[in-house]
Design a protein around this motif. Structure first.
Motif, PDB file in Angstrom:
ATOM      1  N   ILE A 121     -20.112 -21.907  29.023  1.00  0.00           N
ATOM      2  CA  ILE A 121     -20.644 -20.682  29.618  1.00  0.00           C
ATOM      3  C   ILE A 121     -20.094 -20.601  31.027  1.00  0.00           C
ATOM      4  O   ILE A 121     -20.112 -21.583  31.770  1.00  0.00           O
ATOM      5  N   GLU A 122     -19.544 -19.451  31.388  1.00  0.00           N
ATOM      6  CA  GLU A 122     -18.912 -19.337  32.697  1.00  0.00           C
ATOM      7  C   GLU A 122     -19.058 -17.932  33.268  1.00  0.00           C
ATOM      8  O   GLU A 122     -19.286 -16.962  32.540  1.00  0.00           O
ATOM      9  N   THR A 123     -18.910 -17.870  34.575  1.00  0.00           N
ATOM     10  CA  THR A 123     -19.061 -16.612  35.307  1.00  0.00           C
ATOM     11  C   THR A 123     -17.691 -16.074  35.684  1.00  0.00           C
ATOM     12  O   THR A 123     -16.864 -16.798  36.236  1.00  0.00           O
ATOM     13  N   ASP A 124     -17.449 -14.816  35.365  1.00  0.00           N
ATOM     14  CA  ASP A 124     -16.199 -14.156  35.735  1.00  0.00           C
ATOM     15  C   ASP A 124     -16.428 -13.449  37.062  1.00  0.00           C
ATOM     16  O   ASP A 124     -17.152 -12.467  37.152  1.00  0.00           O
ATOM     17  N   GLY A 125     -15.805 -13.954  38.121  1.00  0.00           N
ATOM     18  CA  GLY A 125     -16.026 -13.393  39.454  1.00  0.00           C
ATOM     19  C   GLY A 125     -17.002 -14.239  40.246  1.00  0.00           C
ATOM     20  O   GLY A 125     -17.193 -15.422  39.983  1.00  0.00           O
ATOM     21  N   VAL A 126     -17.635 -13.631  41.229  1.00  0.00           N
ATOM     22  CA  VAL A 126     -18.489 -14.380  42.154  1.00  0.00           C
ATOM     23  C   VAL A 126     -19.940 -13.910  42.039  1.00  0.00           C
ATOM     24  O   VAL A 126     -20.237 -12.856  41.480  1.00  0.00           O
ATOM     25  N   TRP A 127     -20.832 -14.736  42.571  1.00  0.00           N
ATOM     26  CA  TRP A 127     -22.242 -14.370  42.698  1.00  0.00           C
ATOM     27  C   TRP A 127     -22.435 -13.689  44.047  1.00  0.00           C
ATOM     28  O   TRP A 127     -21.938 -14.158  45.067  1.00  0.00           O
ATOM     29  N   GLU A 128     -23.152 -12.562  44.054  1.00  0.00           N
ATOM     30  CA  GLU A 128     -23.317 -11.778  45.272  1.00  0.00           C
ATOM     31  C   GLU A 128     -24.795 -11.454  45.508  1.00  0.00           C
ATOM     32  O   GLU A 128     -25.601 -11.476  44.574  1.00  0.00           O
ATOM     33  N   GLU A 129     -25.098 -11.117  46.742  1.00  0.00           N
ATOM     34  CA  GLU A 129     -26.459 -10.714  47.095  1.00  0.00           C
ATOM     35  C   GLU A 129     -26.663  -9.234  46.768  1.00  0.00           C
ATOM     36  O   GLU A 129     -25.825  -8.394  47.096  1.00  0.00           O
ATOM     37  N   PHE A 130     -27.773  -8.932  46.096  1.00  0.00           N
ATOM     38  CA  PHE A 130     -28.072  -7.557  45.685  1.00  0.00           C
ATOM     39  C   PHE A 130     -29.508  -7.213  46.068  1.00  0.00           C
ATOM     40  O   PHE A 130     -30.386  -8.079  46.086  1.00  0.00           O
ATOM     41  N   THR A 131     -29.719  -5.930  46.334  1.00  0.00           N
ATOM     42  CA  THR A 131     -31.055  -5.349  46.368  1.00  0.00           C
ATOM     43  C   THR A 131     -31.183  -4.486  45.126  1.00  0.00           C
ATOM     44  O   THR A 131     -30.428  -3.524  44.934  1.00  0.00           O
ATOM     45  N   ALA A 132     -32.093  -4.840  44.242  1.00  0.00           N
ATOM     46  CA  ALA A 132     -32.209  -4.190  42.940  1.00  0.00           C
ATOM     47  C   ALA A 132     -32.859  -2.811  43.063  1.00  0.00           C
ATOM     48  O   ALA A 132     -33.402  -2.433  44.114  1.00  0.00           O
ATOM     49  N   LEU A 133     -32.806  -2.071  41.970  1.00  0.00           N
ATOM     50  CA  LEU A 133     -33.385  -0.721  41.959  1.00  0.00           C
ATOM     51  C   LEU A 133     -34.881  -0.746  42.213  1.00  0.00           C
ATOM     52  O   LEU A 133     -35.438   0.223  42.757  1.00  0.00           O
TER      53      LEU A 133
END
Length: 869
Positions: free
Chosen positions: A232-244
């Motif tokens: 299992i792997e992540t494509d790209g990076v983890w980023e900080e989000f403010t959700a809806l």
């Protein structure tokens, strides 16, 4: 995950072969001679303790810092290929692919920064991107010895910052008359429940040819290995989000579940001919051929979380939910074949105080990937996410249709035909003369080395997105696969989809734009290296001094393509599809440098050896890093993704300092401690350069709202320092302990300047902070046991130029292996190997969040060997 309980019945396919060979061995024993009895004594002599002693003595006698393993020592461990055998040496670590060792690093340094030679000539790399040779294609059965030189002398190529790896294949002149050895084995993969047969044999003999001795050595090996992995792997990076919903957290936009089924076949053949034409006069022809194939099927679920909404519905530190997302199911059906051919013809002649050695080498490597097929089905409008993040994200789909094969539409088919060729012709002539310096014996040596190398890539992809009908996964579905890292759902049937493609390919519609972007990746890179050197090897009583200088001149050129997806014409470019323009590009980079070096060895006493060295070296960037053609360009409604090389990269340049203390016990034992320090200029790092890149190079005047552009770049300066410890101790009760550890620390300056968004200091890319081995051996009478542990510390893989918190690191890795052997007096030996007993996974992460997690499971081997030496 479903686990299979291991028992010897799983290796039943080997039983008939064991009985057959055993019967043959008994017949030989009954008709044996006194000479055969002497050969049985030789087996006792070359057991664990004697093998360790031989390695230690060769290390002690060397005028350089070196680690050595002979073929006998390699045979004591459960290592199937050159890469895995090298990992047992002090300071050596390996990079794995599907759990198998492929590339070799030395002293915590990137495998691309090592030189690899076989029988004195450099090896080409069949991979499209790599300069490092994946040494797993060379079976361990073909070897005479492995040597890893950690300091250089002027008669060696300067192309090595980590270490220089020398592989020596078998030589009949090293044996007494006719000998042969046959091995039959079968392996078992616990994760996949598959068997893997292998056969290997060696034969040597000496012949009298008009009063001259001709040595003939032939070795052959063939293995079919069936295994797999879960990932299992992540494509790209983890980023900080403010959700809806106003919640805040860190999340990724795409996470993939992967299941691999792999069949790898390795065939190796070595044929060496050595002719002694007089005292001190010898000519030879050495050849090695290796054929490697990798038949891989990969089932993949791609959770495209930001398919329509670029903001999650809700997010926390450990979970996230996205609405209107997409789930793709894909089958990759790929067959890859690699070949390596090495031919070396040469000779050596001693003429009183003069001597000359010469060699002409031809090396060829190729990789072909014919008719690769990637078929994708997609379902959109789903509510997707994960209920926990960390090492193994637990994915979920809120919609019941996610497990309904009929809800996935056939979306895309990609067919690729790729071919890479790497060819090198090399010549070396070395002269030596015995002279006296202030009454001390010495050897003056000078030589000329020439290398002419060309690497080409012919890469082609056709992308189909129209299929003359509405097809769903239900038309090609296979049973749900056994996937232990989560729920996988329906998968794609290889046989069903291939039958459909073969019958209907002519009616499919081609995506002209994507096809053009993916196919304009061909390249031709040539590299010519000319070198001359002079060195002096002097003995001052207990002191040996080797010093000199080497000059190397490099001419590099790379031809490729600039590919632009743009809404208007690009001057000087040809439109090969709608809005896709291509123009030829060519780059050249010529450079030369002097490389002085000094190696000092001082025999302080009969038991203590002191060493010190100063050397200068370089490493040329990998061919993938230098490739003038982009590997990937994707543009979709303002989002740009690019992977590209940089043909203007400068080579790494290093100044290396080494010092060591070595203690050799009268009985079997050795302890050494060494320190090293390296100053490296122009180190290369792969980074997301989107914050500083010129987007118009890839999309002309089109608008880019979000970009990920990964490209290698030269950093400024780096330093690496470390300590290396090695210990061997044999005991009268049959125990043998061997341990080594290499501790390294590095600092590299990215050269970003004061206005950069992140700090400029990083660890040297691919540098492992600790590499260690611990081996416990036991041998008593006919029984031999080895328990070995290999440890590799954390290392930096990828740099994020915007936020250092999201740099990608490979986690620590510790693998435990077991080898057991029992020898019979008739020359028979039965062995059992267990690899990766603790089921150690591969794990890479960004700030503790998943980058890639992959499990391989343990593997077991049962086999039998018969030999006359």
């Amino acid at each position: 995950m479903t686990k299979t309980v291991f028992n010897l019945k799983m290796l039943a396919p080997l039983a008939a072969a064991v009985i057959s060979v055993n019967a043959g061995a008994q017949e030989v024993s009954n008709t044996g001679t006194e000479k055969q009895g002497e050969l049985m004594e030789t087996i006792v002599v070359t057991a664990q303790a004697a093998n360790a002693r031989s390695d230690i003595e060769r290390q002690r006698d060397s005028n350089k810092v070196v680690a050595v393993q002979t073929s006998e020592a390699i045979g004591e461990l459960p290592d199937a290929n050159v890469t895995e055998a090298l990992q047992r040496m002090a300071g050596v670590f390996i990079s794995r692919d599907q759990g198998e060792g492929r590339f070799v690093g030395v002293r915590g340094i990137d495998p691309n920064l090592n030189a690899s030679t076989i029988n004195g000539m450099s090896l080409p790399a069949p991979e499209t991107d790599s300069r490092a040779v994946a040494l797993d294609v060379i079976p361990a059965d073909l070897l005479a010895s492995l040597e890893v030189f950690k300091t250089l002398t002027p008669d060696m190529s300067a192309d090595s910052i980590g270490g220089a790896i020398e592989i020596k294949s078998i030589n009949a002149l090293d044996y007494d008359g006719q000998t042969y050895k046959v091995t039959i084995e079968n392996g078992y993969s616990e994760l996949q429940g598959e068997n893997s047969p292998k056969f290997a044999g060696t034969y040597t003999n000496k012949f009298d040819v008009n009063g001259r001795t001709l040595g003939v050595a032939i070795a052959a090996s063939h293995q079919e290995r069936n295994f797999g992995s879960e990932n299992i792997e992540t494509d790209g990076v983890w980023e900080e989000f403010t959700a809806l919903d106003g919640s805040e957290g860190i999340t990724a936009a795409e996470i993939e579940q992967r299941d691999y089924t792999v069949t790898r076949e390795r065939t190796g053949l070595a044929a060496n001919f050595d002719l002694e034409i007089g005292e001190g006069q010898q000519v030879y022809l050495h050849s090695l051929y290796s054929d490697f194939s990798d038949d891989e099927q990969r089932q993949r679920n791609s959770f495209k979380l930001d398919e329509e909404n670029d903001t999650p519905s809700s997010v926390s530190a450990n979970s996230a939910t996205w609405s209107d997302a997409a789930l793709e199911k894909e089958l990759k059906d790929r067959y890859e074949a690699q070949e390596i051919l090495s031919l070396v013809a040469g000779g050596s002649h001693d003429m009183d105080s003069w001597g000359v050695e010469y060699a002409l080498g031809y090396s060829h490597a190729e990789e072909s990937e014919p008719h690769r097929r990637d078929t994708t089905f997609v379902q959109e409008g789903l509510e997707l996410g994960y209920s926990s993040a960390g090492k193994i994200p637990q994915m979920f789909a809120a919609d019941a249709s996610a497990v309904d094969a009929a809800s996935y539409e056939l979306d895309e088919l990609v067919i690729e035909d790729n071919y890479t060729d790497d060819e090198e012709v090399s010549l070396r002539i070395d002269f030596r003369r015995d002279i006296e310096v202030a009454g001390n014996p010495s050897e003056l040596k000078l030589g000329l080395h020439e290398r002419r190398r060309e690497k080409t890539g012919d890469l082609n992809a056709t992308i189909y997105d129209g299929f003359s009908g509405d097809y769903t996964l239900a038309d090609f579905a296979a049973n749900s696969i056994d996937y232990g890292l989560g729920s996988f759902g329906p998968s794609v049937s290889k046989s069903a989809i291939n039958a459909f493609i073969n019958a209907n390919l002519a009616s499919f519609e081609i995506d002209e734009t994507s096809t053009a972007l993916d196919s304009a990746r061909d390249y031709v890179m040539s590299e010519d290296i000319s070198a001359i050197y002079v060195m002096n090897d002097i003995d001052f009583g207990r002191t040996n001094l080797v010093y000199g200088v080497r000059y190397e001149a490099t001419e590099f050129s790379g031809q490729g393509y600039r590919v632009v997806e743009a809404g208007e014409a690009i001057p000087g470019a040809v439109e090969i599809a709608e809005d896709v323009y291509v123009s030829e590009v060519e780059h050249a980079n010529d450079y030369s440098k002097l490389f002085p070096s000094v190696n000092v060895k001082f025999d302080y006493s009969d038991n203590i050896v002191l060493r010190a060295a100063y050397t200068e070296s370089l490493s040329r960037p990998s061919f993938g890093a230098l490739n003038p053609s982009p590997a990937e360009i994707e543009y979709d409604e303002g989002e740009l993704k690019v992977e590209a090389g940089n043909p203007l990269l400068d080579p790494y340049e290093a100044r290396n300092f080494d010092a060591s203390f070595e203690y050799y016990a009268d009985a079997l034992g050795m302890f050494s401690v060494g320190a090293f320090y390296k100053q490296i200029d122009n180190f290369v790092v792969t980074a997301d350069v989107s914050s500083v890149a010129d987007y118009s190079v890839y999309v002309g005047s089109l608008t880019v709202d979000e970009a990920e552009i990964f490209q290698p770049m030269n950093g400024d300066k780096a330093t690496l320092s470390g300590a290396e410890l090695s210990w061997t101790r044999g005991f009268d009760n049959g125990f043998l302990l061997r341990a080594n550890a290499t501790l390294t620390d590095s600092e590299a300056d990215l050269g970003l300047g004061a206005g950069a968004e992140r700090g400029s200091k990083v660890a040297l890319p691919s540098q492992a902070d600790l590499v260690a081995n611990f081996i416990v051996g036991y041998e008593r009478d006919a029984l031999s046991l080895r328990l070995s542990t290999a440890y590799k510390g954390e290392r930096l893989l990828e740099v994020d130029l915007e936020d250092e918190a999201f740099d990608l690191y490979e986690d620590t890795h510790m693998q435990v292996d077991l080898s057991a052997k029992y020898r019979f007096e008739n020359g028979m030996q039965v062995f059992f190997n267990a690899v990766n007993l603790t089921d150690e996974p591969f794990y890479a992460n960004r700030r503790g969040y998943n980058g890639q997690y992959e499990e391989y499971g343990p593997a077991y081997v049962l086999g039998v060997t018969y030999s006359t030496f």
